[in-house]
Motif scaffolding. Structure first.
Motif, short mmCIF file in Angstrom:
data_model
loop_
_atom_site.label_atom_id
_atom_site.label_comp_id
_atom_site.label_asym_id
_atom_site.label_seq_id
_atom_site.Cartn_x
_atom_site.Cartn_y
_atom_site.Cartn_z
N VAL A 148 15.10 -9.12 6.49
CA VAL A 148 16.01 -8.57 5.49
C VAL A 148 15.37 -8.57 4.10
O VAL A 148 14.72 -9.53 3.70
CB VAL A 148 17.33 -9.36 5.43
N VAL A 149 15.59 -7.47 3.38
CA VAL A 149 15.09 -7.32 2.02
C VAL A 149 16.24 -6.89 1.11
O VAL A 149 16.99 -5.96 1.44
CB VAL A 149 13.98 -6.26 1.93
N ALA A 150 16.39 -7.55 -0.02
CA ALA A 150 17.30 -7.08 -1.06
C ALA A 150 16.47 -6.27 -2.05
O ALA A 150 15.54 -6.80 -2.67
CB ALA A 150 17.97 -8.26 -1.77
N VAL A 151 16.77 -4.99 -2.17
CA VAL A 151 16.05 -4.12 -3.09
C VAL A 151 16.96 -3.84 -4.28
O VAL A 151 18.10 -3.39 -4.10
CB VAL A 151 15.66 -2.79 -2.41
N ILE A 152 16.46 -4.14 -5.47
CA ILE A 152 17.29 -4.06 -6.67
C ILE A 152 16.70 -3.05 -7.64
O ILE A 152 15.51 -3.11 -7.96
CB ILE A 152 17.39 -5.44 -7.34
N TYR A 153 17.56 -2.16 -8.12
CA TYR A 153 17.13 -1.15 -9.09
C TYR A 153 18.34 -0.68 -9.88
O TYR A 153 19.39 -0.41 -9.32
CB TYR A 153 16.48 0.04 -8.37
N ASP A 154 18.18 -0.59 -11.18
CA ASP A 154 19.24 -0.07 -12.05
C ASP A 154 20.56 -0.80 -11.81
O ASP A 154 21.63 -0.18 -11.71
CB ASP A 154 19.39 1.43 -11.83
N ASN A 155 20.47 -2.11 -11.72
CA ASN A 155 21.65 -2.97 -11.54
C ASN A 155 22.39 -2.73 -10.22
O ASN A 155 23.59 -2.99 -10.12
CB ASN A 155 22.63 -2.82 -12.71
N LYS A 156 21.69 -2.22 -9.22
CA LYS A 156 22.28 -1.99 -7.91
C LYS A 156 21.48 -2.72 -6.85
O LYS A 156 20.27 -2.89 -6.98
CB LYS A 156 22.31 -0.49 -7.60
N ALA A 189 7.16 13.85 -1.68
CA ALA A 189 5.99 14.36 -2.39
C ALA A 189 6.08 14.13 -3.90
O ALA A 189 5.06 13.90 -4.54
CB ALA A 189 5.83 15.86 -2.12
N THR A 190 7.28 14.19 -4.46
CA THR A 190 7.40 14.14 -5.92
C THR A 190 8.35 13.07 -6.43
O THR A 190 8.47 12.88 -7.64
CB THR A 190 7.90 15.50 -6.45
N GLY A 191 9.04 12.38 -5.54
CA GLY A 191 10.06 11.42 -5.97
C GLY A 191 9.53 10.02 -6.20
O GLY A 191 8.33 9.78 -6.32
N GLY A 192 10.46 9.07 -6.22
CA GLY A 192 10.11 7.68 -6.43
C GLY A 192 10.50 7.20 -7.80
O GLY A 192 11.09 7.92 -8.60
N ALA A 193 10.19 5.95 -8.08
CA ALA A 193 10.44 5.33 -9.39
C ALA A 193 9.14 4.74 -9.91
O ALA A 193 8.39 4.12 -9.16
CB ALA A 193 11.50 4.24 -9.26
N ASP A 194 8.89 4.94 -11.19
CA ASP A 194 7.63 4.48 -11.77
C ASP A 194 7.55 2.96 -11.90
O ASP A 194 6.47 2.39 -11.91
CB ASP A 194 7.43 5.11 -13.15
N SER A 195 8.71 2.31 -12.04
CA SER A 195 8.75 0.86 -12.25
C SER A 195 10.19 0.39 -12.09
O SER A 195 11.09 1.18 -11.79
CB SER A 195 8.22 0.49 -13.64
N GLY A 196 10.39 -0.91 -12.30
CA GLY A 196 11.75 -1.43 -12.36
C GLY A 196 12.40 -1.76 -11.04
O GLY A 196 13.62 -1.96 -10.97
N VAL A 197 11.62 -1.83 -9.95
CA VAL A 197 12.19 -2.13 -8.64
C VAL A 197 11.79 -3.55 -8.24
O VAL A 197 10.61 -3.90 -8.29
CB VAL A 197 11.71 -1.13 -7.57
N THR A 198 12.77 -4.34 -7.85
CA THR A 198 12.53 -5.71 -7.39
C THR A 198 12.81 -5.79 -5.89
O THR A 198 13.85 -5.33 -5.42
CB THR A 198 13.42 -6.71 -8.14
N TYR A 199 11.87 -6.38 -5.17
CA TYR A 199 12.00 -6.53 -3.72
C TYR A 199 12.05 -8.03 -3.40
O TYR A 199 11.08 -8.75 -3.67
CB TYR A 199 10.80 -5.93 -3.00
N ILE A 200 13.16 -8.50 -2.84
CA ILE A 200 13.30 -9.90 -2.43
C ILE A 200 13.37 -9.94 -0.91
O ILE A 200 14.32 -9.44 -0.31
CB ILE A 200 14.55 -10.55 -3.04
N LEU A 201 12.35 -10.52 -0.28
CA LEU A 201 12.25 -10.57 1.18
C LEU A 201 12.61 -11.97 1.66
O LEU A 201 11.98 -12.95 1.25
CB LEU A 201 10.84 -10.20 1.64
N PHE A 202 13.60 -12.06 2.52
CA PHE A 202 14.07 -13.36 2.99
C PHE A 202 13.25 -13.82 4.18
O PHE A 202 13.11 -13.12 5.19
CB PHE A 202 15.55 -13.27 3.34
N LYS A 203 12.71 -15.02 4.06
CA LYS A 203 11.81 -15.57 5.08
C LYS A 203 12.54 -15.83 6.40
O LYS A 203 13.71 -16.22 6.43
CB LYS A 203 11.21 -16.89 4.59
#
Length: 231
Positions: A148-156, A189-203
């Motif tokens: 499981v991964v909690a992916v956080i971006y733009d307060n979501k 091909a053209t999307g994505g986010a340049d920065s600001g993404v946090t990935y928390i991976l639960f062991k």
């Protein structure tokens, strides 16, 4: 990071224009929130990952042309990193994930569904981890396919699974579905986010079956609460 287009800006402008043509009572209805899954807020999770205790033997690039600036960090019960988000559209061919839409398309993923087929990037939120190298080996850190991964971006917050592996020196990639849920342009091909993404991976976590997003959300919410309590 792959070059982005003005697609999001154009879409926002179109939405505003359309809103101007709608009845006033329609504007009073709030838009549904996206990607606030579970009961743990983005702010509470981010408060626990402000500082980094580096566990990787070096740092990762976010793209081939960038310098290595992203470490993998350790916490009680989890590892995390803060990076960009490139779009992974690999796996089963779908309307938006295929050779015509994605110049880098591959018809397989490192981890497979319970029926043995590759994952579906367009519909399943998943995260890509760097393949094992001298920098870091995800399996040695207790990270598994289906974890499981909690992916956080733009307060979501969006809960995803570990679904694929990528280059040994690049970090910051997730599936089409993950990006779309977080309001990030999912175009491969053209999307994505340049920065600001946090990935928390639960062991030592594992969603079964891996393709069940509801199971990922349920387990993710439980592990996120434990993460807050233990850090």
């Amino acid at each position: 990071m792959r070059l982005r287009t003005l697609t999001l800006a154009m879409a926002s402008g179109a939405a505003l224009l359309a809103a101007g043509l709608m009845p006033a009572n329609a504007l009073a209805t709030p838009a549904p929130k996206t990607a606030q899954e579970g009961s743990v807020s983005a702010a509470d999770l981010l408060a626990k990952v402000k500082s980094c205790s580096q566990i990787s033997n070096g740092k990762y690039r976010t793209d081939a042309e960038t310098s290595a600036t992203v470490p993998v960090c350790g916490k009680n019960g989890a590892v995390f990193w803060k990076a960009d988000m490139d779009i992974d559209c690999d796996g089963q061919r779908t309307t938006n994930c295929n050779e015509d839409r994605d110049p880098w398309f591959q018809d397989d993923t490192a981890f497979h569904q319970s029926d043995g087929k590759p994952l579906k990037s367009e519909s399943l939120p998943y995260v890509v981890v760097p393949s094992a190298s001298g920098i870091w080996n995800y399996s040695d850190a207790g990270i598994k396919g289906g974890g499981v991964v909690a992916v956080i971006y733009d307060n979501k917050v969006e809960y995803a699974v570990v679904g694929d592996t990528g280059p040994t020196n690049i970090i910051g990639e997730a599936s089409y579905a993950t990006a779309k849920a977080l309001g990030i342009d999912p175009d491969p091909a053209t999307g994505g986010a340049d920065s600001g993404v946090t990935y928390i991976l639960f062991k030592n976590s594992k969603v079964s079956p891996i393709e069940s997003h509801s199971a990922a959300v349920s387990l993710g919410d439980q592990l996120a609460k434990q993460f807050l309590a233990n850090n």
